[in-house]
Design a protein around this motif. Structure first.
Motif, PDB file in Angstrom:
ATOM      1  N   ALA A  49       9.272   4.000  -3.563  1.00 48.95           N
ATOM      2  CA  ALA A  49       8.392   2.944  -4.067  1.00 48.95           C
ATOM      3  C   ALA A  49       9.179   1.656  -4.307  1.00 48.95           C
ATOM      4  CB  ALA A  49       7.706   3.392  -5.352  1.00 48.95           C
ATOM      5  N   ARG A  50      10.373   1.780  -4.893  1.00 48.17           N
ATOM      6  CA  ARG A  50      11.215   0.596  -5.126  1.00 48.17           C
ATOM      7  C   ARG A  50      11.619  -0.054  -3.805  1.00 48.17           C
ATOM      8  NH1 ARG A  50      13.328   3.763  -9.287  1.00 48.17           N
ATOM      9  NH2 ARG A  50      13.034   2.801 -11.313  1.00 48.17           N
ATOM     10  N   GLU A  51      12.025   0.767  -2.845  1.00 52.93           N
ATOM     11  CA  GLU A  51      12.463   0.230  -1.551  1.00 52.93           C
ATOM     12  C   GLU A  51      11.319  -0.490  -0.849  1.00 52.93           C
ATOM     13  OE1 GLU A  51      14.089   3.534   0.618  1.00 52.93           O
ATOM     14  OE2 GLU A  51      15.770   3.766  -0.773  1.00 52.93           O
ATOM     15  N   LEU A  52      10.158   0.127  -0.832  1.00 50.02           N
ATOM     16  CA  LEU A  52       9.008  -0.492  -0.174  1.00 50.02           C
ATOM     17  C   LEU A  52       8.564  -1.748  -0.905  1.00 50.02           C
ATOM     18  CD1 LEU A  52       7.037   2.740   0.704  1.00 50.02           C
ATOM     19  CD2 LEU A  52       8.015   1.122   2.344  1.00 50.02           C
ATOM     20  N   ALA A  53       8.610  -1.721  -2.225  1.00 50.35           N
ATOM     21  CA  ALA A  53       8.242  -2.905  -3.004  1.00 50.35           C
ATOM     22  C   ALA A  53       9.204  -4.051  -2.706  1.00 50.35           C
ATOM     23  CB  ALA A  53       8.234  -2.576  -4.493  1.00 50.35           C
ATOM     24  N   ALA A  54      10.482  -3.745  -2.608  1.00 50.06           N
ATOM     25  CA  ALA A  54      11.477  -4.783  -2.299  1.00 50.06           C
ATOM     26  C   ALA A  54      11.234  -5.359  -0.902  1.00 50.06           C
ATOM     27  CB  ALA A  54      12.884  -4.215  -2.409  1.00 50.06           C
ATOM     28  N   GLN A  55      10.935  -4.495   0.048  1.00 45.48           N
ATOM     29  CA  GLN A  55      10.657  -4.961   1.410  1.00 45.48           C
ATOM     30  C   GLN A  55       9.385  -5.818   1.437  1.00 45.48           C
ATOM     31  OE1 GLN A  55      10.526  -1.553   4.017  1.00 45.48           O
ATOM     32  NE2 GLN A  55      12.598  -0.917   3.458  1.00 45.48           N
ATOM     33  N   ALA A  56       8.379  -5.401   0.691  1.00 47.33           N
ATOM     34  CA  ALA A  56       7.135  -6.170   0.631  1.00 47.33           C
ATOM     35  C   ALA A  56       7.395  -7.547   0.021  1.00 47.33           C
ATOM     36  CB  ALA A  56       6.091  -5.418  -0.193  1.00 47.33           C
TER      37      ALA A  56
ATOM     38  N   VAL B 202       0.844  -1.196   0.000  1.00 49.10           N
ATOM     39  CA  VAL B 202       0.000   0.000   0.000  1.00 49.10           C
ATOM     40  C   VAL B 202       0.880   1.247   0.000  1.00 49.10           C
ATOM     41  CG1 VAL B 202      -1.628   1.351   1.395  1.00 49.10           C
ATOM     42  CG2 VAL B 202      -1.995  -1.099   1.069  1.00 49.10           C
ATOM     43  N   LEU B 203       1.907   1.242   0.849  1.00 50.28           N
ATOM     44  CA  LEU B 203       2.815   2.394   0.911  1.00 50.28           C
ATOM     45  C   LEU B 203       3.598   2.565  -0.391  1.00 50.28           C
ATOM     46  CD1 LEU B 203       4.160   1.986   4.558  1.00 50.28           C
ATOM     47  CD2 LEU B 203       2.503   3.678   3.715  1.00 50.28           C
TER      48      LEU B 203
END
Length: 124
Positions: free
Chosen positions: A79-86, A65-66
């Motif tokens: 967005a890339r960092e959060l996507a990778a963490q997700a 979501v973030l």
């Protein structure tokens, strides 16, 4: 002397090109990264991540979501960092789900073996 100058110019141009490409990639949409992470979250959910690893699934979904919000705000690096963490959270959830299923299958098999042994002992 002239070849030395050409080498310096070539090296400088190469370094500049790398710098420009690196910086421009931070401004391009992270659509592919977010899509891959969403697929990982969906796969984890399909593997039973919600049941067997609810904390990790919640974290993965919250980060997705973030990441989508960061995409909308054009903060592609975030967005890339959060996507990778997700994606990492989703893969952990899927691994935990697979492990829990394997453990349940192992426990069932051990119980079947125990019952068979008891039957054999009773028949002897």
């Amino acid at each position: 002397m002239r070849t030395r100058s050409r080498r310096w110019v070539t090296a400088l141009l190469g370094a500049t090109a790398v710098l420009v490409i690196g910086c421009s990639s931070l401004k391009t949409p992270a659509t592919a990264d977010v899509a891959v992470s969403k697929a990982a979250v969906d796969n984890a959910a399909g593997a039973g991540g919600v049941q067997f690893a609810p904390v990790e699934m919640t974290a993965a979904r919250d980060k997705m979501v973030l990441a989508n919000q960061a995409m909308a705000a054009k903060d592609y690096k975030l967005a890339r960092e959060l996507a990778a963490q997700a994606e990492v959270d989703a893969k952990l959830a899927q691994s935990k789900a697979n492990s829990a299923k394997a453990q349940a299958a192992s426990d069932a098999l051990q119980e079947d073996i125990r019952v068979l042994r008891a039957e054999l002992e009773r028949n002897l």
